[in-house]
Design a protein around this motif. Structure first.
Motif, mmCIF file in Angstrom:
data_model
loop_
_atom_site.group_PDB
_atom_site.id
_atom_site.type_symbol
_atom_site.label_atom_id
_atom_site.label_comp_id
_atom_site.label_asym_id
_atom_site.label_seq_id
_atom_site.Cartn_x
_atom_site.Cartn_y
_atom_site.Cartn_z
ATOM 1 N N CYS A 1 -11.716 -52.514 42.911
ATOM 2 C CA CYS A 1 -10.993 -52.093 41.712
ATOM 3 C C CYS A 1 -11.295 -53.003 40.531
ATOM 4 C CB CYS A 1 -9.489 -52.057 41.991
ATOM 5 S SG CYS A 1 -9.021 -50.725 43.114
ATOM 6 N N GLU A 2 -11.411 -54.299 40.787
ATOM 7 C CA GLU A 2 -11.752 -55.234 39.711
ATOM 8 C C GLU A 2 -13.113 -54.895 39.122
ATOM 9 O OE1 GLU A 2 -11.402 -59.221 41.195
ATOM 10 O OE2 GLU A 2 -9.244 -59.008 41.519
ATOM 11 N N ARG A 3 -14.052 -54.485 39.973
ATOM 12 C CA ARG A 3 -15.385 -54.115 39.480
ATOM 13 C C ARG A 3 -15.358 -52.777 38.745
ATOM 14 N NH1 ARG A 3 -16.418 -56.097 44.562
ATOM 15 N NH2 ARG A 3 -16.939 -54.079 45.448
ATOM 16 N N LEU A 4 -14.454 -51.875 39.144
ATOM 17 C CA LEU A 4 -14.379 -50.551 38.514
ATOM 18 C C LEU A 4 -13.643 -50.577 37.180
ATOM 19 C CD1 LEU A 4 -13.529 -48.289 41.583
ATOM 20 C CD2 LEU A 4 -15.678 -48.347 40.308
ATOM 21 N N ALA A 5 -12.695 -51.497 37.022
ATOM 22 C CA ALA A 5 -11.906 -51.565 35.792
ATOM 23 C C ALA A 5 -12.809 -51.966 34.629
ATOM 24 C CB ALA A 5 -10.767 -52.569 35.958
ATOM 25 N N PRO A 6 -12.570 -51.397 33.458
ATOM 26 C CA PRO A 6 -13.376 -51.776 32.293
ATOM 27 C C PRO A 6 -13.283 -53.275 32.031
ATOM 28 C CG PRO A 6 -11.991 -49.861 31.820
ATOM 29 C CD PRO A 6 -11.576 -50.390 33.161
ATOM 30 N N ALA A 7 -14.406 -53.875 31.714
ATOM 31 C CA ALA A 7 -14.462 -55.320 31.462
ATOM 32 C C ALA A 7 -13.525 -55.706 30.323
ATOM 33 C CB ALA A 7 -15.885 -55.742 31.140
ATOM 34 N N GLY A 8 -12.743 -56.754 30.568
ATOM 35 C CA GLY A 8 -11.859 -57.276 29.537
ATOM 36 C C GLY A 8 -10.657 -56.406 29.232
#
Length: 120
Positions: free
Chosen positions: A14-21
């Motif tokens: 999920c951390e990788r899928l969430a938009p950066a920043g």
């Protein structure tokens, strides 16, 4: 990935899928089978939790659409993600159980119309 996912692996995904920043990102991963239960994984702004319900019967077409529709309607109404996922999981389970009792063939999905009042 083959096999079962750990909660830490799902959180990392999920951390990788969430938009950066971004902040306020929410992700729900549904239908994770664990024994006699179906688990829904919620990742809400970096914090995760799970909602577990008993398996109500066979997997049926349309249950994901019903689940997503409940989440979308609740989001518009300002409901919390956790309460929405709990409501959706319980409603889908109710519909599957009712469809099994009614003898509805699996390929025809679920009977949901008679249970809509449960969403009020």
């Amino acid at each position: 990935k083959d096999g079962e996912w750990t909660l830490q692996e799902l959180s990392g995904l999920c951390e990788r899928l969430a938009p950066a920043g971004s902040s306020g990102a929410s992700i729900v991963i549904t239908g994770i089978r664990q024994g006699d239960s179906l688990v829904n994984f919620l990742w809400d702004d970096g914090v995760y939790t799970t909602v577990s319900t008993p398996i109500a019967g066979a997997s049926r077409p349309g249950t994901g659409d019903i689940f997503a529709s409940i989440l979308a309607a609740d989001a518009v109404r300002g409901e919390t993600l956790l309460s929405s996922v709990q409501k959706a999981a319980n409603f889908v389970g109710l519909c599957i159980t009712g469809s099994e009792k009614a003898g509805t063939p699996v390929q025809e999905g679920v009977v949901f119309e008679k249970y809509l009042a449960a969403l009020l």
